[in-house]
Design an enzyme around this catalytic site. Sequence first.
Site, short mmCIF file in Angstrom:
data_model
loop_
_atom_site.label_atom_id
_atom_site.label_comp_id
_atom_site.label_asym_id
_atom_site.label_seq_id
_atom_site.Cartn_x
_atom_site.Cartn_y
_atom_site.Cartn_z
CB ILE A 81 -1.00 0.03 1.34
CG1 ILE A 81 -1.75 -1.11 1.15
CG2 ILE A 81 -1.87 1.23 1.34
CD1 ILE A 81 -2.66 -1.46 2.44
CB SER A 83 3.43 5.81 2.60
OG SER A 83 4.39 6.56 1.57
CE LYS A 84 0.55 13.68 -0.99
NZ LYS A 84 1.41 14.64 -1.92
CB CYS A 181 10.82 8.36 -1.77
SG CYS A 181 9.14 8.28 -2.73
CG ASP A 188 12.16 6.75 2.57
OD1 ASP A 188 11.33 7.78 3.17
OD2 ASP A 188 12.03 6.29 1.67
CG HIS A 220 9.61 2.65 3.58
ND1 HIS A 220 9.08 3.20 3.05
CD2 HIS A 220 10.04 3.16 4.70
CE1 HIS A 220 9.16 4.59 3.26
NE2 HIS A 220 9.68 4.33 4.33
CD GLU A 221 6.40 -1.33 1.73
OE1 GLU A 221 5.35 -1.14 2.02
OE2 GLU A 221 7.49 -0.55 1.04
NE ARG A 249 8.80 11.07 4.32
CZ ARG A 249 9.56 10.32 3.34
NH1 ARG A 249 9.28 9.84 2.56
NH2 ARG A 249 10.91 10.38 3.77
N GLY A 250 4.24 11.81 7.56
CA GLY A 250 2.72 12.03 7.46
C GLY A 250 1.87 11.18 8.29
#
Length: 275
Positions: A81, A83-84, A181, A188, A220-221, A249-250
């Site tokens: 999924i 992130s933003k 990113c 990150d 990340h994953e 973040r966020g």
Amino acid sequence: MNTSHYSVLGHAVPYPKAYDPSLLFPISRAVGRAQIGIGVVLPFVGEDRWHAYELSWLDARGKPCVATATFHVPCDSPYLIESKSLKLYLNSFSAEVFNRAEALRLRIAADLSACAGAAVAVEFGLPPVGGGDKEISLDRLNVDIEDYGPPNPDYLSNVAQNLIEEMVEETLTSTLFKSNCPVTGQPDWASVTVRYFGVPIDHEGLLRYFISFRHHAEFHEQCVERIFQDVLQRCSPQCLAVEARYTRRGGLDINPLRTTSEMAWPISVFRDPRQ
């Protein structure tokens, strides 16, 4: 197939004023895995554990409610999924009325499961802040560093390859990890932990390997899966677990975990002090 180039990531978008599950954006895991030689049969089990710090809705009387939450996305789901999109989706609940918090939890679980293509567990609350008692910090090592990317698995090796090796169990960690990113280029930051049973892994080499991600752009994953593959192939541990605890973040942080066996590694779930 969705790619990050078509997501809201890296674009200025208005914040939603009403609940909208279509904001969630799935990204195929298969693309990133193909780049590191992972096919349909996965060499690991695990999950992506998300911590959500900014969740709010209205109760039946219109009074705002707030909560934190933890989401568990299985690593064998076909999609991760973005992130933003998850941030915007969670914000879309800010004017939505729920008679019970449980109804909200079930709604989020259903929407995230539909996006990921697998059952996503949702619970209110967060793990405690803590750390492993037996972790060995690699940050204390006095080493010269000149290589900041791309990730270089040649740094990975066992301590003694031509002797009678003694098996050890170690948990090695570093707070110096940084990747970027792949869409926005934003840094990150993470604490990375490698736990293994096998022939001793060279500590300086592992730290150099971690730092060689510093200019690397990957989700990340995918970074965690790359680390898992490289350590498994170069150091041949009998059991291996890799986890990264990324900073927030966020209103969200991501904690991917990949391990050779669910039974071999009883995971102590906690948040990093920087989260």
